[in-house]
Design a protein around this motif. Structure first.
Motif, PDB file in Angstrom:
ATOM      1  N   ASP A 165       0.844  -1.210   0.000  1.00 24.72           N
ATOM      2  CA  ASP A 165       0.000   0.000   0.000  1.00 24.72           C
ATOM      3  C   ASP A 165       0.876   1.256   0.000  1.00 24.72           C
ATOM      4  N   ALA A 166       1.909   1.254   0.852  1.00 26.61           N
ATOM      5  CA  ALA A 166       2.754   2.456   0.970  1.00 26.61           C
ATOM      6  C   ALA A 166       3.435   2.781  -0.355  1.00 26.61           C
ATOM      7  N   PHE A 167       3.847   1.748  -1.091  1.00 31.27           N
ATOM      8  CA  PHE A 167       4.575   1.997  -2.346  1.00 31.27           C
ATOM      9  C   PHE A 167       3.700   1.773  -3.586  1.00 31.27           C
ATOM     10  N   ARG A 168       2.410   1.556  -3.363  1.00 25.50           N
ATOM     11  CA  ARG A 168       1.433   1.378  -4.453  1.00 25.50           C
ATOM     12  C   ARG A 168       1.874   0.297  -5.451  1.00 25.50           C
ATOM     13  N   ILE A 169       2.173  -0.867  -4.889  1.00 28.40           N
ATOM     14  CA  ILE A 169       2.554  -2.000  -5.748  1.00 28.40           C
ATOM     15  C   ILE A 169       1.442  -3.048  -5.614  1.00 28.40           C
ATOM     16  N   ALA A 170       0.775  -3.319  -6.739  1.00 27.28           N
ATOM     17  CA  ALA A 170      -0.445  -4.125  -6.662  1.00 27.28           C
ATOM     18  C   ALA A 170      -0.178  -5.628  -6.657  1.00 27.28           C
ATOM     19  N   ARG A 171       0.832  -6.071  -7.402  1.00 33.13           N
ATOM     20  CA  ARG A 171       1.059  -7.536  -7.491  1.00 33.13           C
ATOM     21  C   ARG A 171       1.785  -7.995  -6.231  1.00 33.13           C
ATOM     22  N   ARG A 172       1.117  -8.797  -5.417  1.00 33.03           N
ATOM     23  CA  ARG A 172       1.655  -9.203  -4.107  1.00 33.03           C
ATOM     24  C   ARG A 172       1.561 -10.718  -3.938  1.00 33.03           C
ATOM     25  N   PHE A 173       2.623 -11.292  -3.373  1.00 38.24           N
ATOM     26  CA  PHE A 173       2.687 -12.748  -3.223  1.00 38.24           C
ATOM     27  C   PHE A 173       3.204 -13.099  -1.837  1.00 38.24           C
ATOM     28  N   THR A 174       2.615 -14.140  -1.237  1.00 36.06           N
ATOM     29  CA  THR A 174       3.174 -14.635   0.022  1.00 36.06           C
ATOM     30  C   THR A 174       4.090 -15.833  -0.253  1.00 36.06           C
ATOM     31  N   ASP A 175       4.139 -16.273  -1.508  1.00 30.07           N
ATOM     32  CA  ASP A 175       4.969 -17.426  -1.852  1.00 30.07           C
ATOM     33  C   ASP A 175       5.861 -17.043  -3.042  1.00 30.07           C
ATOM     34  N   ALA A 176       7.171 -17.077  -2.807  1.00 32.04           N
ATOM     35  CA  ALA A 176       8.101 -16.633  -3.865  1.00 32.04           C
ATOM     36  C   ALA A 176       7.995 -17.529  -5.103  1.00 32.04           C
ATOM     37  N   ALA A 177       7.787 -18.837  -4.899  1.00 36.19           N
ATOM     38  CA  ALA A 177       7.713 -19.750  -6.051  1.00 36.19           C
ATOM     39  C   ALA A 177       6.572 -19.338  -6.984  1.00 36.19           C
ATOM     40  N   GLU A 178       5.454 -18.942  -6.388  1.00 32.06           N
ATOM     41  CA  GLU A 178       4.307 -18.495  -7.209  1.00 32.06           C
ATOM     42  C   GLU A 178       4.654 -17.232  -7.982  1.00 32.06           C
ATOM     43  N   MET A 179       5.368 -16.323  -7.317  1.00 33.25           N
ATOM     44  CA  MET A 179       5.740 -15.072  -7.983  1.00 33.25           C
ATOM     45  C   MET A 179       6.681 -15.359  -9.154  1.00 33.25           C
ATOM     46  N   PHE A 180       7.654 -16.236  -8.936  1.00 29.24           N
ATOM     47  CA  PHE A 180       8.585 -16.565 -10.027  1.00 29.24           C
ATOM     48  C   PHE A 180       7.830 -17.231 -11.179  1.00 29.24           C
ATOM     49  N   ALA A 181       6.847 -18.097 -10.842  1.00 26.93           N
ATOM     50  CA  ALA A 181       6.102 -18.796 -11.900  1.00 26.93           C
ATOM     51  C   ALA A 181       5.299 -17.810 -12.741  1.00 26.93           C
ATOM     52  N   GLU A 182       4.745 -16.801 -12.106  1.00 26.46           N
ATOM     53  CA  GLU A 182       3.966 -15.796 -12.871  1.00 26.46           C
ATOM     54  C   GLU A 182       4.844 -14.872 -13.679  1.00 26.46           C
ATOM     55  N   GLY A 183       6.019 -14.519 -13.158  1.00 27.84           N
ATOM     56  CA  GLY A 183       7.008 -13.714 -13.896  1.00 27.84           C
ATOM     57  C   GLY A 183       6.547 -12.298 -14.204  1.00 27.84           C
ATOM     58  N   GLY A 184       7.077 -11.752 -15.310  1.00 32.96           N
ATOM     59  CA  GLY A 184       6.728 -10.382 -15.674  1.00 32.96           C
ATOM     60  C   GLY A 184       7.764  -9.379 -15.186  1.00 32.96           C
ATOM     61  N   PHE A 185       8.959  -9.849 -14.836  1.00 31.68           N
ATOM     62  CA  PHE A 185      10.048  -8.965 -14.391  1.00 31.68           C
ATOM     63  C   PHE A 185      11.375  -9.586 -14.835  1.00 31.68           C
ATOM     64  N   GLY A 186      12.409  -8.725 -14.897  1.00 33.51           N
ATOM     65  CA  GLY A 186      13.703  -9.190 -15.400  1.00 33.51           C
ATOM     66  C   GLY A 186      14.747  -9.370 -14.305  1.00 33.51           C
ATOM     67  N   ALA A 187      14.443  -8.861 -13.100  1.00 35.27           N
ATOM     68  CA  ALA A 187      15.425  -8.967 -12.007  1.00 35.27           C
ATOM     69  C   ALA A 187      14.687  -9.092 -10.691  1.00 35.27           C
ATOM     70  N   VAL A 188      15.381  -9.667  -9.696  1.00 35.62           N
ATOM     71  CA  VAL A 188      14.778  -9.798  -8.374  1.00 35.62           C
ATOM     72  C   VAL A 188      15.725  -9.190  -7.335  1.00 35.62           C
ATOM     73  N   ASP A 189      15.121  -8.472  -6.388  1.00 36.47           N
ATOM     74  CA  ASP A 189      15.868  -7.866  -5.293  1.00 36.47           C
ATOM     75  C   ASP A 189      15.516  -8.649  -4.031  1.00 36.47           C
ATOM     76  N   ILE A 190      16.493  -9.358  -3.464  1.00 28.57           N
ATOM     77  CA  ILE A 190      16.224 -10.220  -2.305  1.00 28.57           C
ATOM     78  C   ILE A 190      16.614  -9.477  -1.032  1.00 28.57           C
ATOM     79  N   ALA A 191      15.583  -9.110  -0.250  1.00 27.20           N
ATOM     80  CA  ALA A 191      15.779  -8.298   0.957  1.00 27.20           C
ATOM     81  C   ALA A 191      15.364  -9.067   2.202  1.00 27.20           C
ATOM     82  N   THR A 192      15.433 -10.401   2.121  1.00 30.59           N
ATOM     83  CA  THR A 192      15.104 -11.240   3.278  1.00 30.59           C
ATOM     84  C   THR A 192      16.376 -11.481   4.104  1.00 30.59           C
ATOM     85  N   THR A 193      16.221 -12.097   5.265  1.00 31.89           N
ATOM     86  CA  THR A 193      17.400 -12.447   6.068  1.00 31.89           C
ATOM     87  C   THR A 193      18.064 -13.702   5.479  1.00 31.89           C
ATOM     88  N   VAL A 194      19.287 -13.975   5.955  1.00 33.20           N
ATOM     89  CA  VAL A 194      20.194 -14.866   5.229  1.00 33.20           C
ATOM     90  C   VAL A 194      19.694 -16.304   5.042  1.00 33.20           C
TER      91      VAL A 194
END
Ligand code: NAD
Ligand code: 89V
Length: 340
Positions: free
Chosen positions: A44-73
């Motif tokens: 909501d704060a950054f107005r990003i509509a496509r949201r996923f609780t499962d990374a595998a699902e997000m990768f399967a849907e695609g639509g982007f060329g790069a991923v920024d991983i900001a999780t812990t190690v």
């Protein structure tokens, strides 16, 4: 336009999202976090509509060329390998991996995919540190023979990042990793490291003081000292202070972001304070500005088809130094990071 998906909507990710927003050639098109509340708050704060609780699902849907991983190690290896399988460029937060073996597999996976992998190792990209790197590389004090790279503070990092109090390892893994990386950026790779560690704060599990002596292949000896148990005024968080002695003069980055170079009997001193970006706040603005700088470097490297300075492969050497420091402290001996 580079389309990016970001995974991990926690404490630090808002800096990354603000940084990406400032780059005209980038759009963050998807967000992922296992925690639905965090995901929605940040979405909501950054107005990003496509949201996923499962990374595998997000990768399967695609639509982007790069991923920024900001999780812990602990999640990094799985996420980097998924990104490589999906044929994406990757920028991944430090610490890059839990073990050197994991890190090597991650680097190889992205190389096999023919994509770019950069570690978000941003301290060497802080503008005051960069001013030192550039002065040294430009020969301002001749050939260096001694360095001290120092981070000493009592700032409460645990309230924003509670996990830092819980791990068996703390300061070398979380903060020392940055300071060791700065020493590598200044003086090159390391043949031997000797470290001592100590826990002063009884309320945390890991070590909060580390003192390390590094012999660089270039012939420089450097001291890298880190503490989160140093109560002093002024509190310098999150400044890295640097002293370098060279054959032609000396260089100091002192508290308050003052860079001084003395040579040939003269002294030149200048303010190298970081910018306070509109979305940043003191004292974090130094780190926040470096996020914007490292992100610009990532996009420039993609455009030019070249390896980032803090690539995954480069970071293997910083991670080896971290491991070598822990081994040195545990076994009370000096360690060659090449043996790991
Ligand atoms: P955090 O715990 O606040 O946030 C991490 C988020 O990732 C959480 O919301 C969690 O739910 C989510 N997450 C974890 N695993 C996931 C998975 N597999 N899939 C989806 N979501 C997942 O952590 P933080 O303090 O924001 O730190 C994140 C990383 O950034 C750490 O590696 C930390 O060391 C690093 N960091 C770097 C800097 C820097 O200056 N470079 C500063 C602070 C933190
Ligand atoms: O930069 C970092 O990795 C942070 C902090 C500055 C608190 O150590 O975790």
């Amino acid at each position: 336009m580079l389309k990016i998906a970001l995974i991990g909507c926690g404490f630090f990710a808002q800096n990354q999202l603000n940084g990406w927003k400032d780059l005209e050639s980038v759009e963050v098109v998807a967000l992922c976090d296992r925690d639905r509340n965090r995901l929605d708050a940040v979405g909501d704060a950054f107005r990003i509509a496509r949201r996923f609780t499962d990374a595998a699902e997000m990768f399967a849907e695609g639509g982007f060329g790069a991923v920024d991983i900001a999780t812990t190690v602990s999640s990094h290896r799985a996420l980097v390998e998924m990104a490589a399988d999906a044929g994406l460029h990757v920028i991944c937060q430090k610490p890059f991996a839990q073990t050197l073996t994991d890190a090597r597999h991650m680097v190889e996976a992205v190389e096999r995919a023919g994509k770019t992998l950069m570690v978000h190792e941003n301290f060497r990209w802080q503008s005051p540190v960069r001013a030192v790197i550039e002065a040294l590389r430009g020969g301002a004090i001749g050939t260096p023979f001694f360095g001290r790279v120092s981070f000493r503070s009592a700032y409460d990092v645990f309230s924003g990042q509670p996990y830092l109090a819980e791990g068996e390892r703390f300061i070398i893994e979380d903060l020392g990793i940055h300071i060791l990386d700065i020493s590598r950026a200044l003086f090159g790779d390391v043949d031997r490291i000797t470290a001592t560690t100590r826990r002063v704060n009884p309320r945390i599990r890991g070590e909060d003081v580390a003192t390390m002596l590094l012999s660089h292949a270039s012939g420089v000896t450097s001291v890298v000292d880190c503490s989160y148990a140093t109560r002093r005024m002024p509190e310098t968080f999150p400044e890295t202070l640097i002293e370098i002695d060279g054959t032609g003069g000396v260089l100091r980055l002192d508290a308050g972001y003052r860079l001084t170079i003395q040579k040939g009997g003269g002294t030149e001193s200048r303010d190298v304070s970081p910018q306070l970006l509109p979305w940043a706040e003191k004292p974090w603005h130094n780190i926040q500005e470096s996020v914007a700088i490292i992100q610009r470097h990532f996009t420039e490297c993609l455009r030019a088809g070249i390896q980032p300075e803090t690539s995954g492969r480069d970071n293997l050497r910083t991670l080896a130094l971290v491991e070598a420091a822990y081994r040195s402290a545990a076994e009370a001996r000096s360690v060659d990071p090449g043996e790991l």
